[in-house]
Design a protein around this motif. Structure first.
Motif, mmCIF file in Angstrom:
data_model
loop_
_atom_site.group_PDB
_atom_site.id
_atom_site.type_symbol
_atom_site.label_atom_id
_atom_site.label_comp_id
_atom_site.label_asym_id
_atom_site.label_seq_id
_atom_site.Cartn_x
_atom_site.Cartn_y
_atom_site.Cartn_z
ATOM 1 N N LYS A 43 -12.222 53.240 -25.497
ATOM 2 C CA LYS A 43 -12.066 52.852 -24.106
ATOM 3 C C LYS A 43 -11.412 54.144 -23.422
ATOM 4 O O LYS A 43 -11.870 54.676 -22.294
ATOM 5 N N THR A 44 -10.337 54.830 -24.187
ATOM 6 C CA THR A 44 -9.850 55.895 -23.558
ATOM 7 C C THR A 44 -10.835 57.165 -23.477
ATOM 8 O O THR A 44 -11.010 57.727 -22.510
ATOM 9 N N THR A 45 -11.666 57.397 -24.404
ATOM 10 C CA THR A 45 -12.741 58.288 -24.309
ATOM 11 C C THR A 45 -13.766 58.052 -23.110
ATOM 12 O O THR A 45 -14.078 58.987 -22.481
ATOM 13 N N PRO A 82 -2.788 57.017 -16.881
ATOM 14 C CA PRO A 82 -3.119 57.413 -18.561
ATOM 15 C C PRO A 82 -2.333 56.429 -19.395
ATOM 16 O O PRO A 82 -1.726 55.714 -18.945
ATOM 17 N N GLU A 83 -3.098 56.540 -20.707
ATOM 18 C CA GLU A 83 -2.498 55.636 -21.674
ATOM 19 C C GLU A 83 -1.102 55.646 -21.977
ATOM 20 O O GLU A 83 -0.259 54.785 -22.115
ATOM 21 N N SER A 84 -0.658 56.813 -22.139
ATOM 22 C CA SER A 84 0.645 57.151 -22.352
ATOM 23 C C SER A 84 1.036 58.368 -21.363
ATOM 24 O O SER A 84 1.131 59.410 -22.000
ATOM 25 N N ASP A 155 -5.661 52.920 -17.857
ATOM 26 C CA ASP A 155 -5.813 52.694 -19.366
ATOM 27 C C ASP A 155 -4.717 52.089 -19.879
ATOM 28 O O ASP A 155 -3.658 52.335 -19.997
ATOM 29 N N GLU A 156 -4.918 50.765 -20.189
ATOM 30 C CA GLU A 156 -3.944 49.987 -20.729
ATOM 31 C C GLU A 156 -2.824 49.620 -20.038
ATOM 32 O O GLU A 156 -1.701 50.281 -20.521
ATOM 33 N N PRO A 157 -2.827 49.457 -18.668
ATOM 34 C CA PRO A 157 -1.741 49.480 -17.841
ATOM 35 C C PRO A 157 -0.552 48.518 -18.274
ATOM 36 O O PRO A 157 0.367 48.703 -17.749
#
Ligand SMILES: Nc1ncnc2c1ncn2[C@@H]1O[C@H](COP(=O)(O)OP(=O)(O)OP(=O)(O)O)[C@@H](O)[C@H]1O
Ligand SMILES: [Mg+2]
Length: 303
Positions: A43-45, A82-84, A155-157
């Motif tokens: 997913k992140t990719t 972003p994810e983190s 990304d994964e909010p």
């Protein structure tokens, strides 16, 4: 070319690890889409490829009609959460918002507006370190909204949020995206919470896209249950009429409508029955609200 995000046979290798293997999908303009898959599925990719932060090993990535790796200018039209995310913890909320606004060529007025939209306008003078996780995520969303993006990549909010904050963030995403007329991609591995937000799905597993399409279409394809919203002058009477049908799984009463769970194998019969009831004046209008994501996902994965 009307798709906002378009992947064709995309491969992405990190050294000898293949993170995406021949991923193909398209996300149409205006969709609020879920990029669904377990941890490590790519997913992140995929989001980083769409943003032009990574170069595909093979295949084509187009975003708003351009290749984001070789035409980085298109990034100005993308908002990214972003994810983190890492924020300067001692800075004030307003300082960071104004700084990023300047970088994106947005006005201070726009920064204030983004803060209002996500509900952090009262916290502008606070240091970022004082924000709860839910409010940090709102800040991230406000930053992503700066510069009037046509596309939001989130990304994964909802990662690391409690259930209530999760629902709040997702509703916010839905409301803001329709207000701004943006296309949205939300990556997640938690299906139920996306249920009321997304209308389009990309299902990914081990770097492969198993399927993609409008939720309603996938629900039919995989025979998952569908949710109908039916407007009626008499919810109680209508519910009593429909609940006896063997393919109706459940009914929820509203004030001037009911929500009905229908086995998608019988949606034609169900709609025919609704048409009859419309003739009798008991149904005003109806629409498919969504399909059950969990059931679609399970069916797609088990193939
Ligand atoms: N920089 C990297 N170097 C090497 N391998 C990587 C790198 N980034 C990701 N990977 C690997 O590529 C695969 C896909 O990773 P990715 O981060 O895209 O998955 P994801 O679906 O976002 O997972 P998660 O739900 O955990 O965030 C995983 O096996 C991961 O370990
Ligand atoms: Mg990820």
């Amino acid at each position: 070319m009307h798709d906002v995000v378009y992947f064709e046979d995309v491969y992405k290798a990190y050294n000898d690890k293949m993170a995406l293997r021949g991923a193909s999908f398209a996300i149409p303009r205006g969709a609020v889409s879920g990029l669904l898959g377990p941890n490590g599925s790519g997913k992140t990719t995929s989001l980083k490829l769409a943003l032009g932060l990574l170069k595909p090993s093979r295949g084509a990535v187009l975003v708003l009609g351009e290749d984001p790796w070789s035409e980085p200018g298109v990034r100005a039209s993308i908002g990214y959460l972003p994810e983190s995310p890492i924020y300067p913890r001692d800075a004030r909320v307003s300082t960071l918002l104004h700084h990023i606004a300047r970088l994106k060529g947005a006005s201070l007025g726009e920064a204030e507006r983004a803060a209002r939209l996500v509900g952090i306008d009262k916290l502008m003078g606070y240091p970022i370190s004082s924000l709860s996780r839910g409010y940090l995520q709102r800040l991230g969303l406000a930053l992503a909204l700066l510069g009037e993006p046509e596309l939001l990549l989130l990304d994964e909010p909802t990662a690391n949020l409690d259930p209530r904050a999760r629902v709040e963030i997702l509703r916010l995403v839905r409301d803001v995206s329709s207000m701004l007329d943006a296309t949205v991609v939300i990556s997640s591995h938690i299906l139920p919470e996306l249920q009321e937000v997304v209308d389009y799905l990309v299902i990914i597993s081990q770097g492969e896209v198993l399927d993609h399409g409008p939720v309603e279409e996938l629900a039919r394809r995989y025979r998952a249950r569908m949710l109908y919203r039916v407007s009626t002058p008499n919810p109680r009477l209508l519910a009593r009429d429909l609940i006896v049908l063997h393919y109706v799984d459940g009914v929820m009463l509203g004030e001037d409508s009911i929500t009905v769970y229908v086995s998608s194998t019988h949606y034609r019969a169900f709609e025919a029955r609704l048409e009859e009831l419309a003739g009798e004046g008991l149904v005003e209008e109806y629409r498919v609200e969504t399909g059950l994501l969990g059931e679609i996902y399970e069916a797609a994965v088990s193939g």
